[in-house]
Design a protein around this motif. Structure first.
Motif, PDB file in Angstrom:
ATOM      1  N   VAL A  32       0.939  -7.869  -1.106  1.00 16.27           N
ATOM      2  CA  VAL A  32      -0.218  -8.550  -1.683  1.00 16.27           C
ATOM      3  C   VAL A  32      -1.447  -7.829  -1.170  1.00 16.27           C
ATOM      4  N   VAL A  33      -2.318  -7.418  -2.079  1.00 16.02           N
ATOM      5  CA  VAL A  33      -3.573  -6.767  -1.700  1.00 16.02           C
ATOM      6  C   VAL A  33      -4.560  -7.884  -1.363  1.00 16.02           C
ATOM      7  N   ARG A  34      -4.989  -7.945  -0.099  1.00 14.64           N
ATOM      8  CA  ARG A  34      -5.858  -9.021   0.397  1.00 14.64           C
ATOM      9  C   ARG A  34      -7.330  -8.712   0.210  1.00 14.64           C
ATOM     10  N   ASP A  35      -7.707  -7.439   0.335  1.00  8.66           N
ATOM     11  CA  ASP A  35      -9.077  -7.044   0.030  1.00  8.66           C
ATOM     12  C   ASP A  35      -9.125  -5.557  -0.281  1.00  8.66           C
ATOM     13  N   VAL A  36     -10.169  -5.168  -1.002  1.00 10.37           N
ATOM     14  CA  VAL A  36     -10.331  -3.771  -1.413  1.00 10.37           C
ATOM     15  C   VAL A  36     -11.765  -3.320  -1.174  1.00 10.37           C
ATOM     16  N   SER A  37     -11.921  -2.025  -1.035  1.00 13.78           N
ATOM     17  CA  SER A  37     -13.226  -1.387  -0.986  1.00 13.78           C
ATOM     18  C   SER A  37     -13.084  -0.080  -1.745  1.00 13.78           C
ATOM     19  N   LYS A  38     -14.141   0.700  -1.814  1.00  8.14           N
ATOM     20  CA  LYS A  38     -14.055   1.995  -2.494  1.00  8.14           C
ATOM     21  C   LYS A  38     -13.100   2.935  -1.787  1.00  8.14           C
ATOM     22  N   GLU A  39     -12.939   2.762  -0.478  1.00 10.72           N
ATOM     23  CA  GLU A  39     -12.110   3.678   0.302  1.00 10.72           C
ATOM     24  C   GLU A  39     -10.676   3.228   0.498  1.00 10.72           C
ATOM     25  N   GLY A  40     -10.367   1.951   0.288  1.00 10.42           N
ATOM     26  CA  GLY A  40      -9.010   1.522   0.584  1.00 10.42           C
ATOM     27  C   GLY A  40      -8.769   0.049   0.375  1.00 10.42           C
ATOM     28  N   ALA A  41      -7.756  -0.457   1.103  1.00 13.00           N
ATOM     29  CA  ALA A  41      -7.336  -1.843   0.928  1.00 13.00           C
ATOM     30  C   ALA A  41      -6.667  -2.350   2.199  1.00 13.00           C
ATOM     31  N   ARG A  42      -6.680  -3.676   2.327  1.00 14.95           N
ATOM     32  CA  ARG A  42      -5.879  -4.334   3.360  1.00 14.95           C
ATOM     33  C   ARG A  42      -4.813  -5.114   2.623  1.00 14.95           C
ATOM     34  N   ILE A  43      -3.573  -4.920   3.021  1.00 20.75           N
ATOM     35  CA  ILE A  43      -2.446  -5.555   2.346  1.00 20.75           C
ATOM     36  C   ILE A  43      -1.642  -6.390   3.327  1.00 20.75           C
ATOM     37  N   SER A  44      -0.849  -7.299   2.773  1.00 24.93           N
ATOM     38  CA  SER A  44       0.193  -7.953   3.558  1.00 24.93           C
ATOM     39  C   SER A  44       1.513  -7.565   2.908  1.00 24.93           C
ATOM     40  N   VAL A  45       2.466  -7.306   3.759  1.00 25.67           N
ATOM     41  CA  VAL A  45       3.776  -6.830   3.310  1.00 25.67           C
ATOM     42  C   VAL A  45       4.797  -7.921   3.570  1.00 25.67           C
ATOM     43  N   SER A  46       5.619  -8.216   2.582  1.00 23.75           N
ATOM     44  CA  SER A  46       6.590  -9.298   2.720  1.00 23.75           C
ATOM     45  C   SER A  46       7.799  -8.891   3.554  1.00 23.75           C
ATOM     46  N   GLN A  47       7.956  -7.631   3.827  1.00 23.23           N
ATOM     47  CA  GLN A  47       9.075  -7.150   4.629  1.00 23.23           C
ATOM     48  C   GLN A  47       8.533  -6.476   5.874  1.00 23.23           C
ATOM     49  N   ARG A  48       9.265  -6.542   6.948  1.00 21.35           N
ATOM     50  CA  ARG A  48       8.821  -5.941   8.206  1.00 21.35           C
ATOM     51  C   ARG A  48       9.460  -4.578   8.429  1.00 21.35           C
ATOM     52  N   GLU A  49       9.698  -3.859   7.378  1.00 20.14           N
ATOM     53  CA  GLU A  49      10.250  -2.522   7.557  1.00 20.14           C
ATOM     54  C   GLU A  49       9.132  -1.521   7.794  1.00 20.14           C
ATOM     55  N   PRO A  50       9.441  -0.425   8.467  1.00 17.44           N
ATOM     56  CA  PRO A  50       8.391   0.561   8.750  1.00 17.44           C
ATOM     57  C   PRO A  50       7.837   1.170   7.460  1.00 17.44           C
ATOM     58  N   LEU A  51       6.557   1.518   7.511  1.00 19.92           N
ATOM     59  CA  LEU A  51       5.919   2.184   6.377  1.00 19.92           C
ATOM     60  C   LEU A  51       5.726   3.654   6.723  1.00 19.92           C
ATOM     61  N   ALA A  52       5.894   4.493   5.733  1.00 22.09           N
ATOM     62  CA  ALA A  52       5.647   5.924   5.918  1.00 22.09           C
ATOM     63  C   ALA A  52       4.145   6.158   6.070  1.00 22.09           C
ATOM     64  N   ASP A  53       3.768   7.362   6.436  1.00 24.35           N
ATOM     65  CA  ASP A  53       2.347   7.699   6.592  1.00 24.35           C
ATOM     66  C   ASP A  53       1.578   7.589   5.286  1.00 24.35           C
ATOM     67  N   SER A  54       2.245   7.843   4.161  1.00 29.06           N
ATOM     68  CA  SER A  54       1.587   7.688   2.862  1.00 29.06           C
ATOM     69  C   SER A  54       2.567   7.053   1.880  1.00 29.06           C
ATOM     70  N   VAL A  55       2.000   6.268   0.960  1.00 31.59           N
ATOM     71  CA  VAL A  55       2.782   5.528  -0.033  1.00 31.59           C
ATOM     72  C   VAL A  55       2.003   5.495  -1.341  1.00 31.59           C
ATOM     73  N   GLU A  56       2.676   5.140  -2.415  1.00 31.65           N
ATOM     74  CA  GLU A  56       2.023   4.888  -3.699  1.00 31.65           C
ATOM     75  C   GLU A  56       1.828   3.383  -3.822  1.00 31.65           C
ATOM     76  N   LEU A  57       0.607   2.949  -4.087  1.00 33.94           N
ATOM     77  CA  LEU A  57       0.322   1.537  -4.294  1.00 33.94           C
ATOM     78  C   LEU A  57       0.217   1.279  -5.790  1.00 33.94           C
ATOM     79  N   LYS A  58       1.081   0.407  -6.273  1.00 32.24           N
ATOM     80  CA  LYS A  58       1.063   0.024  -7.688  1.00 32.24           C
ATOM     81  C   LYS A  58       0.646  -1.437  -7.763  1.00 32.24           C
ATOM     82  N   LEU A  59      -0.400  -1.706  -8.537  1.00 33.99           N
ATOM     83  CA  LEU A  59      -0.886  -3.066  -8.708  1.00 33.99           C
ATOM     84  C   LEU A  59      -0.257  -3.686  -9.939  1.00 33.99           C
ATOM     85  N   GLN A  60       0.055  -4.975  -9.879  1.00 33.21           N
ATOM     86  CA  GLN A  60       0.668  -5.675 -11.003  1.00 33.21           C
ATOM     87  C   GLN A  60      -0.202  -5.591 -12.252  1.00 33.21           C
ATOM     88  N   CYS A  61      -1.523  -5.542 -12.070  1.00 30.59           N
ATOM     89  CA  CYS A  61      -2.453  -5.544 -13.199  1.00 30.59           C
ATOM     90  C   CYS A  61      -2.766  -4.135 -13.711  1.00 30.59           C
TER      91      CYS A  61
END
Length: 92
Positions: A32-61
């Motif tokens: 869930v994307v909790r907030d956004v700015s021009k430079e990025g976003a703060r998200i909450s992740v439903s799983q506690r698995e490790p995240l890689a250094d970079s990922v693709e963020l796909k928004l439902q909308c």
């Protein structure tokens, strides 16, 4: 939650957008994307698995996705920085 103590370059806008993080292996992690700015976003992740250094963020909308760098992680929350500055903000 204590957020990182560094100055923001642009204001954040609160959101509640359903999305998914796509890993280089093709796995999708719901988020869930909790907030956004021009430079990025703060998200909450439903799983506690490790995240890689970079990922693709796909928004439902949105049909496309944005390549993001994981800047910090605190429990279920993570801060992402857009590798294409301004692209994420224009999609929300």
């Amino acid at each position: 939650m204590d957020e990182p103590k560094y100055p923001r370059r642009s204001p954040r806008r609160e959101t509640m957008i359903i999305g998914a993080l796509r890993t280089d292996d093709g796995d999708e992690i719901p988020c869930v994307v909790r907030d956004v700015s021009k430079e990025g976003a703060r998200i909450s992740v439903s799983q506690r698995e490790p995240l890689a250094d970079s990922v693709e963020l796909k928004l439902q909308c949105s049909q496309g996705s944005v390549r993001m760098r994981v800047m910090w992680r605190d429990g279920p929350f993570a801060g992402l920085s857009s590798l294409n500055v301004g692209l994420l903000h224009s999609r929300t």
